[in-house]
Enzyme design. Structure first.
Site, PDB file in Angstrom:
ATOM      1  N   HIS A 418      -7.585   8.856  28.066  1.00 19.98           N
ATOM      2  CA  HIS A 418      -7.119   9.144  26.713  1.00 19.98           C
ATOM      3  C   HIS A 418      -7.630  10.442  26.130  1.00 19.98           C
ATOM      4  O   HIS A 418      -7.279  10.789  25.004  1.00 19.98           O
ATOM      5  CB  HIS A 418      -7.507   8.005  25.763  1.00 19.98           C
ATOM      6  CG  HIS A 418      -6.600   6.827  25.851  1.00 19.98           C
ATOM      7  ND1 HIS A 418      -5.436   6.726  25.123  1.00 19.98           N
ATOM      8  CD2 HIS A 418      -6.661   5.715  26.617  1.00 19.98           C
ATOM      9  CE1 HIS A 418      -4.828   5.590  25.418  1.00 19.98           C
ATOM     10  NE2 HIS A 418      -5.553   4.952  26.325  1.00 19.98           N
ATOM     11  N   LYS A 611      -5.025  10.664   9.516  1.00 25.45           N
ATOM     12  CA  LYS A 611      -5.537  10.371  10.853  1.00 25.45           C
ATOM     13  C   LYS A 611      -7.051  10.417  10.752  1.00 25.45           C
ATOM     14  O   LYS A 611      -7.590  10.833   9.723  1.00 25.45           O
ATOM     15  CB  LYS A 611      -5.021  11.398  11.866  1.00 25.45           C
ATOM     16  CG  LYS A 611      -5.185  12.875  11.413  1.00 25.45           C
ATOM     17  CD  LYS A 611      -4.574  13.847  12.419  1.00 25.45           C
ATOM     18  CE  LYS A 611      -3.080  13.981  12.259  1.00 25.45           C
ATOM     19  NZ  LYS A 611      -2.378  13.871  13.534  1.00 25.45           N
ATOM     20  N   ARG A 612      -7.772   9.976  11.798  1.00 22.33           N
ATOM     21  CA  ARG A 612      -9.223  10.080  11.754  1.00 22.33           C
ATOM     22  C   ARG A 612      -9.642  11.524  11.462  1.00 22.33           C
ATOM     23  O   ARG A 612      -8.986  12.466  11.909  1.00 22.33           O
ATOM     24  CB  ARG A 612      -9.828   9.609  13.095  1.00 22.33           C
ATOM     25  CG  ARG A 612      -9.779   8.114  13.296  1.00 22.33           C
ATOM     26  CD  ARG A 612     -10.530   7.362  12.215  1.00 22.33           C
ATOM     27  NE  ARG A 612     -11.959   7.583  12.339  1.00 22.33           N
ATOM     28  CZ  ARG A 612     -12.821   6.683  12.786  1.00 22.33           C
ATOM     29  NH1 ARG A 612     -12.403   5.462  13.117  1.00 22.33           N
ATOM     30  NH2 ARG A 612     -14.111   6.958  12.887  1.00 22.33           N
ATOM     31  N   LYS A 617      -8.989  17.855  15.059  1.00 23.79           N
ATOM     32  CA  LYS A 617      -7.711  17.611  14.374  1.00 23.79           C
ATOM     33  C   LYS A 617      -7.468  18.619  13.232  1.00 23.79           C
ATOM     34  O   LYS A 617      -6.383  18.702  12.688  1.00 23.79           O
ATOM     35  CB  LYS A 617      -7.651  16.178  13.843  1.00 23.79           C
ATOM     36  CG  LYS A 617      -7.544  15.109  14.948  1.00 23.79           C
ATOM     37  CD  LYS A 617      -7.598  13.705  14.356  1.00 23.79           C
ATOM     38  CE  LYS A 617      -7.589  12.602  15.402  1.00 23.79           C
ATOM     39  NZ  LYS A 617      -6.230  12.291  15.893  1.00 23.79           N
ATOM     40  N   THR A 722       0.041   9.749  18.032  1.00 24.65           N
ATOM     41  CA  THR A 722       1.137   8.781  17.884  1.00 24.65           C
ATOM     42  C   THR A 722       1.670   8.793  16.456  1.00 24.65           C
ATOM     43  O   THR A 722       2.814   8.411  16.228  1.00 24.65           O
ATOM     44  CB  THR A 722       0.681   7.348  18.237  1.00 24.65           C
ATOM     45  OG1 THR A 722      -0.548   7.078  17.568  1.00 24.65           O
ATOM     46  CG2 THR A 722       0.521   7.194  19.729  1.00 24.65           C
ATOM     47  N   LYS A 726       5.518   8.418  14.576  1.00 23.92           N
ATOM     48  CA  LYS A 726       5.875   7.535  13.452  1.00 23.92           C
ATOM     49  C   LYS A 726       6.557   8.347  12.351  1.00 23.92           C
ATOM     50  O   LYS A 726       7.555   7.902  11.778  1.00 23.92           O
ATOM     51  CB  LYS A 726       4.622   6.849  12.888  1.00 23.92           C
ATOM     52  CG  LYS A 726       3.844   6.007  13.889  1.00 23.92           C
ATOM     53  CD  LYS A 726       2.486   5.604  13.286  1.00 23.92           C
ATOM     54  CE  LYS A 726       1.528   5.106  14.342  1.00 23.92           C
ATOM     55  NZ  LYS A 726       0.125   5.082  13.857  1.00 23.92           N
TER      56      LYS A 726
HETATM   57  C1  LIG Z   1      -0.925   5.743  14.227  1.00 25.78           C
HETATM   58  C2  LIG Z   1      -2.245   5.598  13.580  1.00 25.78           C
HETATM   59  C3  LIG Z   1      -3.305   6.438  13.957  1.00 25.78           C
HETATM   60  C4  LIG Z   1      -3.149   7.554  14.967  1.00 25.78           C
HETATM   61  O1  LIG Z   1      -2.853   8.758  14.289  1.00 25.78           O
HETATM   62  P1  LIG Z   1      -2.910  10.159  15.039  1.00 25.78           P
HETATM   63  O2  LIG Z   1      -2.369  11.105  14.022  1.00 25.78           O
HETATM   64  O3  LIG Z   1      -2.033  10.056  16.245  1.00 25.78           O
HETATM   65  O4  LIG Z   1      -4.331  10.418  15.371  1.00 25.78           O
HETATM   66  C5  LIG Z   1      -4.532   6.267  13.323  1.00 25.78           C
HETATM   67  N1  LIG Z   1      -4.709   5.316  12.376  1.00 25.78           N
HETATM   68  C6  LIG Z   1      -3.711   4.512  11.987  1.00 25.78           C
HETATM   69  C7  LIG Z   1      -3.966   3.494  10.918  1.00 25.78           C
HETATM   70  C8  LIG Z   1      -2.451   4.609  12.574  1.00 25.78           C
HETATM   71  O5  LIG Z   1      -1.471   3.788  12.194  1.00 25.78           O
END
Ligand SMILES: *Cc1c(COP(=O)(O)O)cnc(C)c1O
Length: 875
Positions: A418, A611-612, A617, A722, A726
């Protein structure tokens, strides 16, 4: 005594035990198979009796029907008898719980039906080992899967409640940090929907990912006791418990065949107990399963200590055992190296494998067939101990020879990588493993020895190659490289997006590609479930798409969305499409007002990064860009200002509690938000909001409301991402770097529909080298922004020194100064594009239309066909 004069066992005495066995037949997944031709006649009678009892059970089985009357009765029943409440003392939470119990009953029907089917056909199964499952809420999803949302909504209305209020009472199941855990949840959804025989295995943490609170702009953490009083979605399996050992020593023993075998003994033993959560598939008759292990105290209570008046000591063992699955480690893409974490990993892996082997043995297949019945997928390196543990179980416990066992293990296990970030790659000190798992350390040494012997034979005299592929790193102390162990013990290694898989082959494991050949290393691009992330989170768009396409077939065949392309130029459709986006923005606007007392305008461009929080990032680059925008707005004439596109810039995400720089980025965002908020000059043009406690249920509100979202990691650092998928699925445009799945999203939706910019992954090493040795050139715009921070525009500048240093003295590892100019230019392009409403609407439609590939249904089918070799259950 001869058999003739032996007293016959009275029939009625044998009944209770038969009945007990039949209980298992009816409600348990595991039925001991019997081969009819071997049964003597006494067993025949016994079998007939069993058959009769089975009929009795079946006749009395309550099969709740999905009709409104039964649903209402069921909710009232659970309110009275499961919760012990009454019409006069129920609140929304209680009715949510009663409704959840009621829905769980329906799911258990499907669950049992799938187990029966699995037992009959005994197909090859896959076990998905993931330390994290970020499930979010279950009720709404289950209602949609059962096609019962309307019925239940009507039922709770009859009982005096509003479904939306009840849905909002559910606590997120937050058993994960971010992308990796949410991926596992999406994969379970797709496996259940496609009826693949897949079980998830994880840990039942008492505390999930912490709750984030923002105080004075700083992140504070609060524990997340997600289980509350009862969890209506789980089913405790008191009959499924295993011992898991730690510490101790390795002894030599002689077995029944007179062979000498090693045996792991002593130390301390804890009990693992299973909890099952049904995973509903979308409109299926069956259900998947997530089995979570809970740590049970071995000796609950030491009466001896208690009687000696040592009250605290009496509870000591209890606490020790409980601590194991107490809390999820809150690090995302970072490994801490704590002993307790290693204990969690082993506890989970050992219980899961014991369970898998017990199930395999029920069918009396030969060990040789194990890889034909069992696939084990390692979601990252966290479950890598599965490799030495399966070896130990096969060699020490089952008595197989090493070579045969190794053949079985390496045909069973596959590994998903990953990340290529060095700080995230798991390494464990040899002395720690030695102490905690002495037998596994021996096995790892042996695996390494045999592997290196093979390499030496293939490439004689290449000592450098041996050093590079050795599972043991020769540092002080020695370390076990878990990723290398995972590669050596797996038949297939996959990355999670095309670029990432390329980097896995060329940067991470080039020496292993030399040894094994390139075919062992494949790509399976991540996906997300369209059920939760489009159908459920975006009812407006769901209905519009269904009306446009004529049916709901797209929900589990997402490629159908491509038919929307023919409507992308249709002015009427564009208007309806943007009206849905407007409604979703209004929904988020209302949320911000009611939950944060913050007012924004839906006319503004909603620009979102959730995101985190992580340096790679680059939320830092985003907020620096916001400061630049603020500077520009202040310098404009009134007339110029009136030409500008208003923006609402939303941030959300948790920083690991020990990650100081990430926490400081949160503080900077909040400080900037405050200053902009208090400046009337930019009041209608720029607004910054940090939304606290980002989680799945919040993502479901935030994502459908985006005009633009940011996925701006330094090229080569974000394995896939991911949330990019979305957002685009929901008709949100993205600004992003040429990284992870952004690249494939561009290929599927068309480069004119995505704002990509910045350094390419293959330029990054050279740029880092140059900056380190020749200093960096700071863009003029960036310098002005940094000057503002240092001048105290956003409050006491001294606290932000570490952030300034990252760019100025710290060699700017994530290349913000390198990419800043291109970032600002691309943001300008975004503004210009947003002014043309029709052009934007067309792009938005083309985004959704091109996302069929990014359904996790496609990903899971690829895993099933290319790695697991499993087929959907036949009905
Ligand atoms: C999809 C999702 C992530 C992943 O987000 P990235 O932008 O791909 O790092 C993190 N936290 C939550 C709650 C999510 O639904």
């Amino acid at each position: 005594m001869t058999s003739k004069n032996r007293p016959k066992t009275p029939r009625r005495l044998s009944l209770p035990s038969v009945t007990k066995r039949m209980t298992e037949v009816v409600i348990r997944e595991d039925i001991t198979p019997t081969t009819p031709d071997q049964i003597p006649s006494r067993k025949d009678k016994h079998k007939r009796l069993q058959e009769q009892v089975l009929q009795q059970w079946k006749a009395r089985m309550v099969q709740p029907e999905l009709d409104q009357d039964q649903i209402e009765r069921s909710i009232v029943y659970h309110t009275h008898y499961t919760l012990g409440r009454h019409r006069y003392n129920v609140d929304k939470l209680a009715v949510y719980r009663a409704t959840a119990h009621s829905v769980h009953d329906y799911l258990l029907q499907s669950w049992n039906s799938t187990q029966e089917q699995l037992h009959k056909s005994n197909p090859k199964r896959c076990y998905y080992l993931s330390m994290e499952f970020l499930l979010g809420r279950a009720l709404d999803n289950a209602l949609y899967c059962l096609a019962a949302k309307n019925l239940f909504t009507q039922s709770v209305r009859t009982l005096g409640f509003c479904m939306e209020d009840l849905l909002d009472k559910e606590h997120d199941a937050g058993l994960g940090n971010g992308g990796l855990g949410r991926l596992a949840a999406c994969y379970l959804d797709s496996a259940a929907t496609k009826e693949y025989p897949v079980w998830g295995y994880g840990l039942r943490f008492q505390y999930g990912i912490f709750k984030q609170i923002i105080k004075d702009g700083f992140q504070l953490e609060k524990e997340d006791a997600w289980l509350g009083m009862d969890n209506p979605w789980e089913f405790p399996r008191e009959d499924t418990q295993y011992d898991v050992r730690f510490y101790g020593y390795v002894a030599t023993k002689v077995n029944d065949q007179g062979e000498s075998r090693l045996s792991w003994e002593g130390g301390e033993v804890v009990k693992a107990m299973a909890y099952d959560m049904p995973i509903p598939g979308y409109r299926t008759h069956g259900s998947g399963n997530l089995r979570l292990w809970d740590c049970q105290p071995q000796s609950t209570f030491d009466f001896a200590s208690f009687n000696h008046g040592d009250y605290a000591d009496a509870f000591r063992d209890h606490n020790k055992a409980n601590n194991l699955t107490a809390v999820l480690y809150p690090n995302d893409n970072h490994q801490g190296g704590k002993e307790l974490r290693l204990k969690q990993e082993y506890f989970w892996v050992s219980a899961s494998l014991q369970d898998i082997i017990r199930r395999f043995k029920r069918y009396k297949c030969s060990w040789h067939d194990f890889p034909e019945k069992v696939a084990v997928q390692l979601n990252d390196t966290h479950p890598t101990l599965a490799i030495p543990e399966l070896m130990r179980l096969l060699v020490d416990v089952e008595g197989l020879d090493w070579d045969i066992a190794w053949d079985i293990v390496s045909r069973t296990v596959a590994f998903t990588n990953h990340t290529v970030l060095p700080e995230a790659l798991e390494c464990w000190a040899v002395p720690l493993i030695q102490h905690l798992l002495p037998r596994h350390m021996q096995i790892i040494y042996d695996i390494n020895l045999f592997f290196l012997q093979k390499v030496e034979k293939q490439f004689p005299g290449d000592r450098e190659l041996l050093r590079r592929v050795s599972i043991i790193e020769e540092s002080q102390p020695q370390q076990v490289r878990m990723a290398y162990l995972a590669v050596v013990g797996s038949h297939t290694v996959n990355g999670v997006a095309a670029l990432h898989s390329e980097l896995v082959r060329t940067q991470l494991f080039p020496a292993f590609v030399k040894v094994y050949g390139a075919d062992k290393f494949i790509n399976i691009t991540n996906g997300v479930t369209p059920r939760r992330w489009l159908y459920q989170a975006n009812p407006g768009l769901r209905n519009l798409i269904t009306r446009a396409l004529g049916n709901e077939g797209w929900v589990d065949h997402l490629d159908e969305l491509s038919k929307l392309k023919t409507l992308a130029d249709d002015a009427q459709f564009q208007q309806e499409w943007m009206q849905v986006k407007r409604q979703n923005k209004d929904r988020l606007k209302d949320w911000l007002r009611t939950h944060m007392d913050i007012y924004v305008s839906s006319d503004a461009l909603f620009d979102i990064q959730v995101k985190r929080i992580h340096e790679y990032k680059r939320q830092y680059m985003n907020i620096l860009g916001v400061i630049h925008r603020y500077r520009q707005l202040r310098e404009m004439t009134d007339e110029e200002r009136h030409q500008q596109v208003p923006r609402v810039v939303l941030f959300g995400g948790k920083a690991a509690p020990g990650y100081d720089i990430a926490k400081l980025i949160i503080k900077l965002i909040n400080s900037v938000a405050k200053v902009i908020d208090e400046d009337p000059l930019v009041a209608d043009l720029l607004k910054v909001v940090f939304i606290p406690d980002y989680k799945v249920s919040l993502a479901e509100i935030i994502i459908p409301a985006s005009d633009l979202s940011q996925h701006i990691s330094t090229a080569g650092t974000e394995a896939s991402g991911t949330s990019n998928m979305k957002f685009v699925m929901n008709g949100g445009l993205i600004i992003g770097t040429v990284d992870g799945a952004n690249i494939e999203i561009r290929d599927h939706i068309g480069e004119e529909n995505i704002f990509l910019f910045g350094t390419l992954a293959d330029q990054v090493p050279e740029l880092r080298h140059q900056q380190k040795y020749h200093g960096l050139l700071i863009d003029e715009d960036l310098q002005l922004v940094l000057d503002d921070i240092e001048a105290g525009v956003f409050g006491d500048p001294s606290i932000f020194n570490p952030l300034i240093d990252i760019i100025t003295y710290g060699a700017d590892y994530y290349l913000i100064s390198e990419d800043f100019h291109a970032y600002l230019e691309t943001q300008k392009t975004v503004d210009d594009t947003f002014k043309d409403k029709a052009a934007w609407a067309k792009k938005s439609i083309m985004c959704t239309a091109g996302m069929g590939f990014f359904s996790s249904d496609r990903s899971i089918s690829e895993y099933a066909e290319r790695i697991w070799n499993i087929k959907p259950l036949q009905r």
